[in-house]
Scaffold this active site. Sequence first.
Site, PDB file in Angstrom:
ATOM      1  N   ALA A   1       7.226 -20.510 -12.495  1.00  0.00           N
ATOM      2  CA  ALA A   1       7.523 -21.910 -12.194  1.00  0.00           C
ATOM      3  C   ALA A   1       6.895 -22.805 -13.252  1.00  0.00           C
ATOM      4  O   ALA A   1       7.513 -23.761 -13.721  1.00  0.00           O
ATOM      5  CB  ALA A   1       7.004 -22.273 -10.802  1.00  0.00           C
TER       6      ALA A   1
ATOM      7  N   GLY B   1      10.147 -13.918  -8.210  1.00  0.00           N
ATOM      8  CA  GLY B   1      10.582 -15.227  -7.729  1.00  0.00           C
ATOM      9  C   GLY B   1       9.973 -16.344  -8.562  1.00  0.00           C
ATOM     10  O   GLY B   1       9.288 -16.094  -9.543  1.00  0.00           O
ATOM     11  N   LEU B   2      10.231 -17.588  -8.130  1.00  0.00           N
ATOM     12  CA  LEU B   2       9.679 -18.725  -8.884  1.00  0.00           C
ATOM     13  C   LEU B   2       8.272 -19.005  -8.376  1.00  0.00           C
ATOM     14  O   LEU B   2       7.997 -20.061  -7.837  1.00  0.00           O
ATOM     15  CB  LEU B   2      10.561 -19.960  -8.710  1.00  0.00           C
ATOM     16  CG  LEU B   2      11.631 -20.185  -9.786  1.00  0.00           C
ATOM     17  CD1 LEU B   2      12.326 -21.516  -9.574  1.00  0.00           C
ATOM     18  CD2 LEU B   2      11.059 -20.110 -11.190  1.00  0.00           C
ATOM     19  N   HIS B   3       7.372 -18.048  -8.504  1.00  0.00           N
ATOM     20  CA  HIS B   3       5.994 -18.311  -8.071  1.00  0.00           C
ATOM     21  C   HIS B   3       5.262 -18.959  -9.243  1.00  0.00           C
ATOM     22  O   HIS B   3       5.878 -19.392 -10.208  1.00  0.00           O
ATOM     23  CB  HIS B   3       5.333 -17.060  -7.496  1.00  0.00           C
ATOM     24  CG  HIS B   3       4.809 -16.104  -8.495  1.00  0.00           C
ATOM     25  ND1 HIS B   3       3.650 -16.331  -9.194  1.00  0.00           N
ATOM     26  CD2 HIS B   3       5.289 -14.924  -8.910  1.00  0.00           C
ATOM     27  CE1 HIS B   3       3.448 -15.301 -10.015  1.00  0.00           C
ATOM     28  NE2 HIS B   3       4.424 -14.448  -9.856  1.00  0.00           N
ATOM     29  N   ALA B   4       3.951 -19.060  -9.140  1.00  0.00           N
ATOM     30  CA  ALA B   4       3.221 -19.958 -10.028  1.00  0.00           C
ATOM     31  C   ALA B   4       3.528 -19.816 -11.528  1.00  0.00           C
ATOM     32  O   ALA B   4       3.880 -20.788 -12.173  1.00  0.00           O
ATOM     33  CB  ALA B   4       1.736 -19.813  -9.779  1.00  0.00           C
TER      34      ALA B   4
END
Lengths: 557, 88
Positions: B19, B13-16
């Site tokens: 992102a 996912g768009l985690h740290a």
Amino acid sequence: MSASTTMTGYGVSTGLASAPLIRMTPPVITDPCGTPGDDPEHEVQRVRQALAQVAEQLAAIEASGTTGAILEAGAAMAGDPALVQAAADHIGQGLPTAHSLSLAVDGYCSQLESLGGYMAERATDLRDIRNRAVALLLGVPMPGIPRPGHPFILAAEDLSPADTAGLADSEAVGLLTERGGPTSHTAILARSLGLPAVVGCCEAATLSDGTPVILDGEAGTVEAHPSSERRQQALEHARSRQQPRTHGPGRTADQHAIALLANIGTPRDASRAARADNEGVGLFRTEFLFLDRREAPTVDEQIHAYTQVFTAFTGRVVTVRTLDAGSDKPLPFLRLPAEDNPALGVRGLRTSTIEPGILETQLKALVAAQQRTGVQMKVMAPMVSTAQEAAQFADLARGHGVQTVGIMIEVPSAALLAHEVLRHVDFASIGTNDLAQYTLAADRTAHTLAHLLDPWQPALLTLISQVCSAARALGRPVGVCGEAAADPLLAPVLAGLGVSSLSMAAPAVAAVRDALARLTLHECKELATGALSAGEPRTARRMSGTFLGAASERQEA
Amino acid sequence: MAQRVVILGSRSGLHARPAATFVQAAAHKTVRVTVAVDGKPPVAADSMLGVMTLGAAYGDQVTLTAEGDGAEAVLEELAALLSKELDA
């Protein structure tokens, strides 16, 4: 000069450290009623500059590669123009500058926390950013690990993962906290860094910055204003500790084997442990690879991850624990219901009744990675409570081609009926942290119950002894992989009770190996009998210290 | 106004980390870009906290919007980035 005084807490990571004490700087709580700045535009500019400076600091820490995932992407968060804008909105409403930034951060923190899991943990990082920027805005000392430019003993009320991010490369030579118990974050961290530590020492609050202290992580004592003679003694002790006296496989003085293994979770732990002197892995916490995942990891991904770890341990043993998750350690891809009492809820192996596919996929991937690498793999299930659960897990694992199947003993029912439970499996590993929590009905995270969670509690030792007897009758080996295994005073007791392997944070192995080498198996058994009947943890611990001290004097004479 | 819909390609996912990579790429563009996922208001593509709090997961449809000169080219580049695995 003041006279020497001694305080007591829990020794959770062995070793002797002598240095001045320096307190961790607590973050400032911003005042909503302070005077706002005269020129809002100028105040917004100050916020922008403070955050930019924090972003620079964090980028430097990240570049040094020491913080790992803990402060991941902190610089990007601190440099977010939207954060300045959110603070500007509060400044525009006439609020004081530092408090405006606080409110802006709180807004984002609650959004991150509502996402749960990995994102919720980033809220801790964001608060750290706020604390740093607020310190700059108010011109007060930067919170966090002090940098005095000389060795020091770090004192704090308690330490959190974010507090300790920079600890590995600081000059801290020991840790002292007022709160916390043997299984607290501080204890685990101290052992993994090999730093002597005393926790749960409430009197430490009275010591002021700069007080010279000797911290004894074995006895759990803190001596303020020690004599120069004692200081010299401590320094010599620390020097000799850095050079372990023994190497290679764990042995008692009469060559009885006690395998010394490492606990690993992240790939970084694995590579560090793989380079160290140990006989392999006694606890591979596989959930650490997938903590931030919202989709279950695929077979291929898991094969890849396990293959990397197994390759690093070629020729050694790797004991894998299947995914250990539950409401206290949520894996977002396991869609578990919210529970009022998660420690007693759907945890460990129990989650496989809700999502059986996840365990099967993991077993498939483990066997594939084992076949690829030829490593000596053992697989065990966490939180087994009944013989039926053990039998079902063993059938499933063997059906997938796992050759050596075991269970963790963390629940008193499994320990009491070990003679039934162990019939179905090849080995057992005792998780002392959970077994202590369930046996003494004391929450692992409760600061005030640390004395009940002490691994020297005779009730816990009695259960370990019963498991060992049952296992001996069936010819099954028993290991310990909880925090108790890392205590050099307790290791000979565990060996005497009949434990044949000890698994701990990799840097703790050397001290445990040295302690075991000082006593014969017979002496370990005598010590174990003494510890079982000592009545209370402190007496048992003191007895073991005296016993080991006498043995090493004999060897050196 | 230019728009692109892209399927998020980062498995975690768009985690740290992913992102941060995306936000960094979006930060130095001459046009203002926004990102949205289903059911949430769009956020500025150069806001790390905005992008993280979208909570975009692997396989989610992400909508990129931009306005002004060169918007198409910018979206092309950012969409290509989002569809890749950024967590390598």
